[in-house]
Design an enzyme around this catalytic site. Structure first.
Site, PDB file in Angstrom:
ATOM      1  N   HIS A 165      -9.250 -28.509 -42.404  1.00  0.00           N
ATOM      2  CA  HIS A 165      -9.973 -27.362 -43.218  1.00  0.00           C
ATOM      3  C   HIS A 165      -8.890 -26.760 -44.159  1.00  0.00           C
ATOM      4  O   HIS A 165      -7.503 -26.467 -43.784  1.00  0.00           O
ATOM      5  CB  HIS A 165     -10.212 -26.175 -42.122  1.00  0.00           C
ATOM      6  CG  HIS A 165     -11.343 -25.155 -42.568  1.00  0.00           C
ATOM      7  ND1 HIS A 165     -10.699 -24.149 -43.363  1.00  0.00           N
ATOM      8  CD2 HIS A 165     -12.593 -25.073 -42.442  1.00  0.00           C
ATOM      9  CE1 HIS A 165     -11.902 -23.390 -43.592  1.00  0.00           C
ATOM     10  NE2 HIS A 165     -12.983 -24.209 -43.311  1.00  0.00           N
ATOM     11  N   ASP A 174     -18.039 -28.258 -38.162  1.00  0.00           N
ATOM     12  CA  ASP A 174     -18.989 -29.254 -38.098  1.00  0.00           C
ATOM     13  C   ASP A 174     -18.849 -30.548 -37.304  1.00  0.00           C
ATOM     14  O   ASP A 174     -19.654 -31.509 -37.067  1.00  0.00           O
ATOM     15  CB  ASP A 174     -19.001 -29.995 -39.740  1.00  0.00           C
ATOM     16  CG  ASP A 174     -19.291 -28.986 -40.560  1.00  0.00           C
ATOM     17  OD1 ASP A 174     -20.332 -28.140 -40.354  1.00  0.00           O
ATOM     18  OD2 ASP A 174     -18.726 -28.659 -41.571  1.00  0.00           O
TER      19      ASP A 174
HETATM   20  N1  CMC Z   1      -9.128 -37.047 -42.265  1.00  0.00           N
HETATM   21  C1  CMC Z   1      -7.983 -37.574 -42.678  1.00  0.00           C
HETATM   22  N2  CMC Z   1      -7.170 -36.980 -43.365  1.00  0.00           N
HETATM   23  C2  CMC Z   1      -7.021 -35.784 -43.863  1.00  0.00           C
HETATM   24  C3  CMC Z   1      -8.315 -34.920 -43.519  1.00  0.00           C
HETATM   25  C4  CMC Z   1      -9.396 -35.834 -42.657  1.00  0.00           C
HETATM   26  N3  CMC Z   1     -10.679 -35.029 -42.147  1.00  0.00           N
HETATM   27  N4  CMC Z   1      -8.539 -33.766 -43.878  1.00  0.00           N
HETATM   28  C5  CMC Z   1      -7.184 -33.883 -44.642  1.00  0.00           C
HETATM   29  N5  CMC Z   1      -6.638 -34.925 -44.444  1.00  0.00           N
HETATM   30  C6  CMC Z   1      -5.120 -35.056 -44.871  1.00  0.00           C
HETATM   31  C7  CMC Z   1      -5.286 -35.345 -46.489  1.00  0.00           C
HETATM   32  O1  CMC Z   1      -5.278 -37.000 -46.700  1.00  0.00           O
HETATM   33  C8  CMC Z   1      -3.942 -35.024 -46.983  1.00  0.00           C
HETATM   34  O2  CMC Z   1      -2.773 -35.870 -46.560  1.00  0.00           O
HETATM   35  P1  CMC Z   1      -1.526 -35.985 -47.407  1.00  0.00           P
HETATM   36  O3  CMC Z   1      -0.715 -34.777 -47.249  1.00  0.00           O
HETATM   37  O4  CMC Z   1      -0.623 -37.149 -46.705  1.00  0.00           O
HETATM   38  O5  CMC Z   1      -2.109 -36.570 -48.777  1.00  0.00           O
HETATM   39  C9  CMC Z   1      -3.657 -33.764 -46.019  1.00  0.00           C
HETATM   40  O6  CMC Z   1      -4.487 -33.936 -44.888  1.00  0.00           O
HETATM   41  C10 CMC Z   1      -4.162 -32.347 -46.870  1.00  0.00           C
HETATM   42  O7  CMC Z   1      -5.472 -32.684 -47.086  1.00  0.00           O
HETATM   43  P2  CMC Z   1      -6.225 -31.958 -48.493  1.00  0.00           P
HETATM   44  O8  CMC Z   1      -7.503 -32.730 -48.757  1.00  0.00           O
HETATM   45  O9  CMC Z   1      -5.359 -31.722 -49.265  1.00  0.00           O
HETATM   46  O10 CMC Z   1      -6.616 -30.766 -47.897  1.00  0.00           O
HETATM   47  P3  CMC Z   1      -7.934 -29.626 -48.319  1.00  0.00           P
HETATM   48  O11 CMC Z   1      -7.595 -28.315 -47.979  1.00  0.00           O
HETATM   49  O12 CMC Z   1      -8.076 -29.953 -49.752  1.00  0.00           O
HETATM   50  O13 CMC Z   1      -9.128 -30.124 -47.771  1.00  0.00           O
HETATM   51  C11 CMC Z   1     -10.963 -30.326 -46.304  1.00  0.00           C
HETATM   52  C12 CMC Z   1      -9.843 -29.556 -46.623  1.00  0.00           C
HETATM   53  C13 CMC Z   1     -12.064 -29.666 -45.274  1.00  0.00           C
HETATM   54  C14 CMC Z   1     -11.974 -30.794 -47.576  1.00  0.00           C
HETATM   55  C15 CMC Z   1     -10.460 -31.885 -45.750  1.00  0.00           C
HETATM   56  O14 CMC Z   1      -9.873 -31.623 -44.494  1.00  0.00           O
HETATM   57  C16 CMC Z   1     -11.763 -32.662 -45.442  1.00  0.00           C
HETATM   58  O15 CMC Z   1     -12.174 -33.423 -46.202  1.00  0.00           O
HETATM   59  N6  CMC Z   1     -12.054 -32.634 -43.961  1.00  0.00           N
HETATM   60  C17 CMC Z   1     -13.419 -33.596 -43.869  1.00  0.00           C
HETATM   61  C18 CMC Z   1     -14.638 -32.938 -44.300  1.00  0.00           C
HETATM   62  C19 CMC Z   1     -15.094 -31.872 -43.354  1.00  0.00           C
HETATM   63  O16 CMC Z   1     -14.980 -31.830 -42.094  1.00  0.00           O
HETATM   64  N7  CMC Z   1     -15.467 -30.685 -43.895  1.00  0.00           N
HETATM   65  C20 CMC Z   1     -15.927 -29.523 -43.295  1.00  0.00           C
HETATM   66  C21 CMC Z   1     -15.016 -28.287 -43.449  1.00  0.00           C
HETATM   67  S1  CMC Z   1     -15.668 -27.071 -42.313  1.00  0.00           S
HETATM   68  C22 CMC Z   1     -17.132 -26.439 -42.892  1.00  0.00           C
HETATM   69  C23 CMC Z   1     -17.008 -26.053 -44.096  1.00  0.00           C
HETATM   70  O17 CMC Z   1     -16.317 -25.541 -44.914  1.00  0.00           O
HETATM   71  O18 CMC Z   1     -18.483 -26.319 -44.724  1.00  0.00           O
END
Ligand code: CMC
Length: 440
Positions: free
Chosen positions: A317, A375
């Site tokens: 998140h 989720d």
């Molecule tokens: N699985 C694997 N790696 C992950 C995940 C994941 N679910 N989420 C983040 N990472 C890794 C990402 O690859 C990155 O690694 P590195 O630093 O080596 O490049 C690091 O963690 C930081 O990730 P980010 O993408 O920069 O983080 P963000 O804050 O931009 O993304 C997020 C947040 C929710 C989009 C992401 O964690 C994600 O895609 N999660 C899966 C989708 C999900 O479950 N979404 C629901 C969110 S909660 C409900 C809502 O808000 O609607």
């Protein structure tokens, strides 16, 4: 509460931030909130330096001042109007929480009765809207139907479109909270070719929704009270979440003076994405794809491979760097639902529990502070209740409507509201002459 809110007013600047750029020093007022990081106000930055700030994905940007929801992502705290989410999920109900989000305080007995009654009286939709539904292919994704249906409400309710009229704003809020479950259940009924079921005024909010989903005119249907309570809790947990992508979309759309029905449609569109509300559907698809606990190590290897583009859906998140407090409540709600339905051996649950166990101890997830989010478990609960996966994000939208409309109302009530108009760092072409097509 009132005193705290006063303290949070941006009028009180306590410190200054200083920026030195191109030999010039400029200062900005720093404002403290009641809790959470303070901000420095850079609205005069361009006028004073000719520079913009650049913050792709809003990693360090507060887009507005708000009194509605507070999140401390490191501590895993979520509060609506000062009340902890787990307490609201345990002791309140969705309509009471909607009242709280909209009005700032919990209702007293008379206010609660009146609010519940008002919402109940707005649950029916205009009969003409049935024809809109019939224009969609039966296989449409229900989020596509919802985006269209929410926007179409503006065509029916001309008497609440004046966004400058406080009473009309309130009427739109009532209509949206009341009608979204009806629109959602209709999207489902349409997809399976069953007749629409009209709302029942003697039922509670979640009970009525489940009835509109699963009743048919052919036989008596009784909503299971354990499932109705679980649904109500899920709605509470999803009702608001500060300035997330869909809420910011609603505020952005509304900042131009667009009507609230159009703004909700914009919010639905933003929520649909798999990085946001679409994740609950993606979690179930992922669990199905894994298929068996024995395939988990292979899946985790793919998730950790930077070239695979595979993510562990329902994990991670932008704000929570700790266990999402909503996921905690959902895990226990899931146990209640499965115990009621006698589905403890649900195979997808076994995969989910094992995935969670591995992810909470694996260095990749631990070092990146990736914990289960809201989720991760909601889809398994919905599935156990018999709700198809395409409806999961729709349910998120039904709940989030309360937050979207409260945030929209807060923005519209603020006399300082301005159209939101971000700027950019332009990296496109220099000026160049136009060459006629035959000479290119
Ligand atoms: N699985 C694997 N790696 C992950 C995940 C994941 N679910 N989420 C983040 N990472 C890794 C990402 O690859 C990155 O690694 P590195 O630093 O080596 O490049 C690091 O963690 C930081 O990730 P980010 O993408 O920069 O983080 P963000 O804050 O931009 O993304 C997020 C947040 C929710 C989009 C992401 O964690 C994600 O895609 N999660 C899966 C989708 C999900 O479950 N979404 C629901 C969110 S909660 C409900 C809502 O808000 O609607």
């Amino acid at each position: 509460m009132a005193a705290q809110e006063k303290k949070a007013s941006s009028a009180a600047s306590t410190r200054q931030a200083t920026l030195a750029v191109d030999g010039k020093t400029v200062t900005f007022p720093v404002y403290d909130g009641v809790e959470g990081p303070s901000v420095f106000d850079i609205s005069k930055l361009y006028a004073e330096t000719g520079l913009f700030t650049f913050d792709s994905g809003f990693m360090s940007t507060a887009s507005c001042e708000s009194k509605i929801t507070f999140i401390d992502g490191d501590a895993g705290i979520l509060r609506y109007r000062g009340y902890d989410i787990d307490m609201l999920a345990e002791k309140s109900d969705f309509l009471e929480v909607s009242y709280l989000l909209l009005n700032g305080d919990l209702p007293n007995v008379a206010q609660k009765k009146e609010f519940d009654r008002t919402i109940t009286l707005h649950t029916m939709i205009h009969e003409q809207l049935h024809f809109l539904y019939r224009g969609f292919p039966r296989a449409s994704h229900p989020m596509a139907v919802m985006a269209g249906a929410a926007a179409s409400l503006a065509a029916f309710y001309h008497d609440s479109l004046d966004v400058n009229d406080v009473a009309q704003r309130e009427l739109s809020a009532f209509r949206l909270i009341a009608k979204m479950p009806t629109l959602a259940a209709m999207a489902y009924k349409y997809s399976v070719g069953q007749p629409f079921i009209y709302p029942q005024n003697d039922m509670g909010f979640a009970e009525n929704f489940l009835n509109m989903m699963f009743a048919t005119p052919c036989e008596k249907y009784t909503v299971n009270p354990v499932l109705a309570r679980a649904m109500d809790k899920i709605l509470i947990l999803h009702a608001d979440h500060e300035q997330n992508a869909s809420t910011s979309t609603v505020r952005m759309a509304g900042s131009s003076g667009a009507n609230p029905f159009a703004c909700m449609s914009a919010g639905i569109a933003s929520l649909w994405g798999p990085a946001h509300g679409g994740a609950n559907e993606a979690v179930i698809n992922m669990l199905r794809e894994i298929g068996d606990v024995k395939h988990i190590p292979e899946f985790i290897t793919k998730v950790k491979d930077k070239n695979s583009n595979v993510r562990l859906m329902g994990f991670g998140h932008r704000v929570y760097k700790n266990y999402d407090p909503r996921a905690k409540v959902l895990r226990s709600t899931l146990e209640e639902v499965l115990a009621e339905l006698g589905k403890i051996d649900e195979p997808l649950l076994k995969i989910a529990i094992e995935l969670e166990r591995i992810a909470l101890s694996d260095e990749y997830f631990v070092s990146r502070k990736l914990y289960p989010n809201v989720d991760f478990y909601s889809g398994i609960i919905y599935r156990a209740m018999g709700i198809p996966s395409k409806m999961f994000t729709v349910l998120f939208a039904v709940a989030r409507t309360a937050g979207w409309i409260a945030q929209w109302k807060e923005m519209m009530d603020d006399p300082k509201n301005k159209i939101a108009r971000p700027r950019q760092l332009f990296t496109g072409s220099q000026p160049r002459p136009f060459v006629p097509v035959e000479k290119r």
